[in-house]
Design a protein around this motif. Structure first.
Motif, PDB file in Angstrom:
ATOM      1  N   UNK A   4       0.168  -1.002   0.108  1.00 49.33           N
ATOM      2  CA  UNK A   4      -0.042   0.192   0.269  1.00 49.33           C
ATOM      3  C   UNK A   4       0.813   1.224   0.080  1.00 49.33           C
ATOM      4  N   UNK A   5       1.012   2.231  -1.118  1.00 45.86           N
ATOM      5  CA  UNK A   5       1.479   2.900  -1.319  1.00 45.86           C
ATOM      6  C   UNK A   5       0.738   4.521  -0.752  1.00 45.86           C
ATOM      7  N   UNK A   6      -0.242   4.713  -0.282  1.00 51.25           N
ATOM      8  CA  UNK A   6      -0.008   5.697   0.384  1.00 51.25           C
ATOM      9  C   UNK A   6      -1.629   6.003   1.619  1.00 51.25           C
ATOM     10  N   UNK A   7      -1.213   5.979   2.875  1.00 53.57           N
ATOM     11  CA  UNK A   7      -1.663   5.784   3.991  1.00 53.57           C
ATOM     12  C   UNK A   7      -1.977   6.424   4.843  1.00 53.57           C
ATOM     13  N   UNK A   8      -2.420   6.785   6.022  1.00 47.49           N
ATOM     14  CA  UNK A   8      -2.521   8.414   6.740  1.00 47.49           C
ATOM     15  C   UNK A   8      -1.813   7.683   7.737  1.00 47.49           C
ATOM     16  N   UNK A   9      -1.133   6.320   8.179  1.00 44.01           N
ATOM     17  CA  UNK A   9      -1.811   5.558   9.466  1.00 44.01           C
ATOM     18  C   UNK A   9      -0.386   6.672  11.050  1.00 44.01           C
ATOM     19  N   UNK A  10       0.407   7.047  10.725  1.00 43.45           N
ATOM     20  CA  UNK A  10       0.950   7.786  11.412  1.00 43.45           C
ATOM     21  C   UNK A  10       0.036   8.795  12.204  1.00 43.45           C
ATOM     22  N   UNK A  11       0.183   9.078  14.060  1.00 45.67           N
ATOM     23  CA  UNK A  11      -1.050   9.183  14.699  1.00 45.67           C
ATOM     24  C   UNK A  11      -0.540  10.756  15.105  1.00 45.67           C
ATOM     25  N   UNK A  12      -1.018  11.529  14.430  1.00 46.63           N
ATOM     26  CA  UNK A  12      -1.466  13.159  14.845  1.00 46.63           C
ATOM     27  C   UNK A  12      -0.400  13.417  14.286  1.00 46.63           C
ATOM     28  N   UNK A  13      -0.540  13.373  12.997  1.00 47.03           N
ATOM     29  CA  UNK A  13       0.652  14.258  12.104  1.00 47.03           C
ATOM     30  C   UNK A  13       0.075  14.920  11.335  1.00 47.03           C
ATOM     31  N   UNK A  14      -1.480  14.587  10.856  1.00 48.50           N
ATOM     32  CA  UNK A  14      -1.954  14.833  10.385  1.00 48.50           C
ATOM     33  C   UNK A  14      -3.468  15.096   9.582  1.00 48.50           C
ATOM     34  N   UNK A  15      -4.260  14.923   9.416  1.00 51.37           N
ATOM     35  CA  UNK A  15      -5.948  15.358   9.510  1.00 51.37           C
ATOM     36  C   UNK A  15      -5.756  12.916   9.242  1.00 51.37           C
ATOM     37  N   UNK A  16      -4.782  12.173   9.667  1.00 49.93           N
ATOM     38  CA  UNK A  16      -5.180  10.521   9.397  1.00 49.93           C
ATOM     39  C   UNK A  16      -5.340  10.745  11.093  1.00 49.93           C
ATOM     40  N   UNK A  17      -4.517   8.606  11.260  1.00 46.30           N
ATOM     41  CA  UNK A  17      -5.260   8.511  12.141  1.00 46.30           C
ATOM     42  C   UNK A  17      -4.516   9.239  13.728  1.00 46.30           C
ATOM     43  N   UNK A  18      -4.893   9.353  15.004  1.00 43.11           N
ATOM     44  CA  UNK A  18      -4.944  10.626  15.526  1.00 43.11           C
ATOM     45  C   UNK A  18      -3.802   9.902  16.802  1.00 43.11           C
ATOM     46  N   UNK A  19      -4.048   9.298  16.456  1.00 45.49           N
ATOM     47  CA  UNK A  19      -2.542   8.713  17.559  1.00 45.49           C
ATOM     48  C   UNK A  19      -2.369   6.773  17.604  1.00 45.49           C
ATOM     49  N   UNK A  20      -1.101   6.609  18.484  1.00 47.35           N
ATOM     50  CA  UNK A  20      -0.289   5.428  18.616  1.00 47.35           C
ATOM     51  C   UNK A  20      -1.358   4.367  18.770  1.00 47.35           C
ATOM     52  N   UNK A  21      -2.429   4.522  19.275  1.00 41.23           N
ATOM     53  CA  UNK A  21      -3.591   3.306  19.454  1.00 41.23           C
ATOM     54  C   UNK A  21      -4.007   2.624  17.720  1.00 41.23           C
ATOM     55  N   UNK A  22      -4.742   4.361  17.594  1.00 43.66           N
ATOM     56  CA  UNK A  22      -5.327   4.267  16.228  1.00 43.66           C
ATOM     57  C   UNK A  22      -4.553   3.865  14.629  1.00 43.66           C
ATOM     58  N   UNK A  23      -2.894   3.883  15.037  1.00 45.09           N
ATOM     59  CA  UNK A  23      -2.303   3.403  14.006  1.00 45.09           C
ATOM     60  C   UNK A  23      -2.556   1.890  13.537  1.00 45.09           C
ATOM     61  N   UNK A  24      -1.989   1.530  14.755  1.00 47.10           N
ATOM     62  CA  UNK A  24      -2.254  -0.065  14.735  1.00 47.10           C
ATOM     63  C   UNK A  24      -3.553  -0.988  14.370  1.00 47.10           C
ATOM     64  N   UNK A  25      -4.656   0.112  15.553  1.00 44.05           N
ATOM     65  CA  UNK A  25      -5.786  -0.207  14.852  1.00 44.05           C
ATOM     66  C   UNK A  25      -5.961  -0.765  12.748  1.00 44.05           C
ATOM     67  N   UNK A  26      -5.800   0.241  12.405  1.00 45.94           N
ATOM     68  CA  UNK A  26      -5.479   0.434  11.268  1.00 45.94           C
ATOM     69  C   UNK A  26      -4.698   0.014  10.365  1.00 45.94           C
ATOM     70  N   UNK A  27      -3.301  -0.965  11.036  1.00 45.08           N
ATOM     71  CA  UNK A  27      -2.320  -2.262  10.774  1.00 45.08           C
ATOM     72  C   UNK A  27      -2.998  -3.431  10.926  1.00 45.08           C
ATOM     73  N   UNK A  28      -3.714  -3.329  12.440  1.00 47.53           N
ATOM     74  CA  UNK A  28      -4.320  -4.170  11.882  1.00 47.53           C
ATOM     75  C   UNK A  28      -5.377  -5.170  10.817  1.00 47.53           C
ATOM     76  N   UNK A  29      -6.309  -4.291  10.788  1.00 53.69           N
ATOM     77  CA  UNK A  29      -7.030  -3.585   9.390  1.00 53.69           C
ATOM     78  C   UNK A  29      -6.666  -4.602   7.881  1.00 53.69           C
ATOM     79  N   UNK A  30      -5.318  -3.348   7.963  1.00 51.17           N
ATOM     80  CA  UNK A  30      -4.863  -3.416   6.528  1.00 51.17           C
ATOM     81  C   UNK A  30      -4.165  -5.123   6.812  1.00 51.17           C
TER      82      UNK A  30
END
Ligand SMILES: [Fe+2]
Length: 239
Positions: A4-30
């Motif tokens: 996957x070449x396009x994702x906003x999984x890094x937490x708290x840097x833009x309008x993507x994942x809010x924090x580390x927990x949400x990053x991990x949730x998205x990665x689990x889903x992926x």
């Protein structure tokens, strides 16, 4: 395996994942969808973001995420960004620092109002003179803009790389445009552009099921191959 070449999984840097927990949730889903490798591509707005500050912040967030997921069954992650286009970007210094995982590929987000000749000229200058190959992010999104038709012709004639969001295949609003882009053979990669579980979750399985059903298994295999080959070039793995 899917890259996957396009994702906003890094937490708290833009309008993507809010924090580390949400990053991990998205990665689990992926991971559950067969995505084995993901590039984190936080938004970079060249006219407002300061390059050095941006790089320091995303590097630190990336290391934090990488350390947290090290021992878990989750996709491998890499760092890049989604660079917003502005007229004159090809003259910007240190553009290569924004490339995907230190490669010579850059994920470029077109501007809605700037799809014309100047944009097209800069794409060629970036690729053919500077050696930085642009991949145009979510090109389907510009289908109503002035100059879109001409842009598609330009992309086709010049083999410009493009990316389409997986979620657009599940959205009827884009069905005609996607059909046209596929007919013109101008889609290089499908990526999630995931922001959160609620806002654009990683819908890769759904997208590929639709692609296979509507456009055939050969077309689906072609897209998967494109992604695999890009993965090798960007990561140096699997060669
Ligand atoms: Fe994005």
């Amino acid at each position: 395996m899917f890259f996957d070449i396009h994702s906003h999984i890094l937490g708290g840097v833009d309008d993507g994942a809010k924090d580390l927990d949400e990053s991990i949730e998205l990665l689990k889903d992926m991971y559950s969808q067969g995505i084995t490798d993901v590039i984190a591509t936080p938004h970079f707005y060249p006219q407002t973001d300061v390059l050095e500050d941006f790089i320091t912040t995303v590097n630190s967030k990336f290391c934090e995420l990488e350390n947290t997921i090290k021992t878990k069954n989750l996709p491998n992650i890499y760092l890049g960004c989604e660079v917003f286009y502005y007229s004159g970007i090809s003259k910007a210094s240190e553009l290569e620092k924004l490339a995907l995982n230190g490669s010579n590929y850059i994920l470029l987000e077109p501007s809605f109002s700037l799809l014309g000749k100047g944009f097209q000229k800069e794409l060629l200058y970036l690729r053919d003179t500077l050696g930085i190959t642009p991949i145009l992010a979510h090109i389907e999104r510009y289908h109503r803009e002035k100059g879109f038709k001409e842009l598609v012709t330009f992309i086709k004639e010049n083999n410009i790389l493009t990316q389409v969001n997986a979620s657009s295949f599940t959205n009827r609003h884009y069905s005609r445009t996607l059909k046209k882009l596929i007919k013109e053979n101008v889609i290089s990669f499908i990526a999630t552009d995931t922001h959160s579980k609620d806002h654009r979750p990683p819908l890769l399985n759904e997208a590929f099921m639709i692609i296979e059903k509507k456009f055939g298994i050969d077309y689906k295999q072609k897209l998967l191959k494109n992604s695999e080959e890009l993965f090798k070039k960007i990561t140096g793995k699997g060669n």
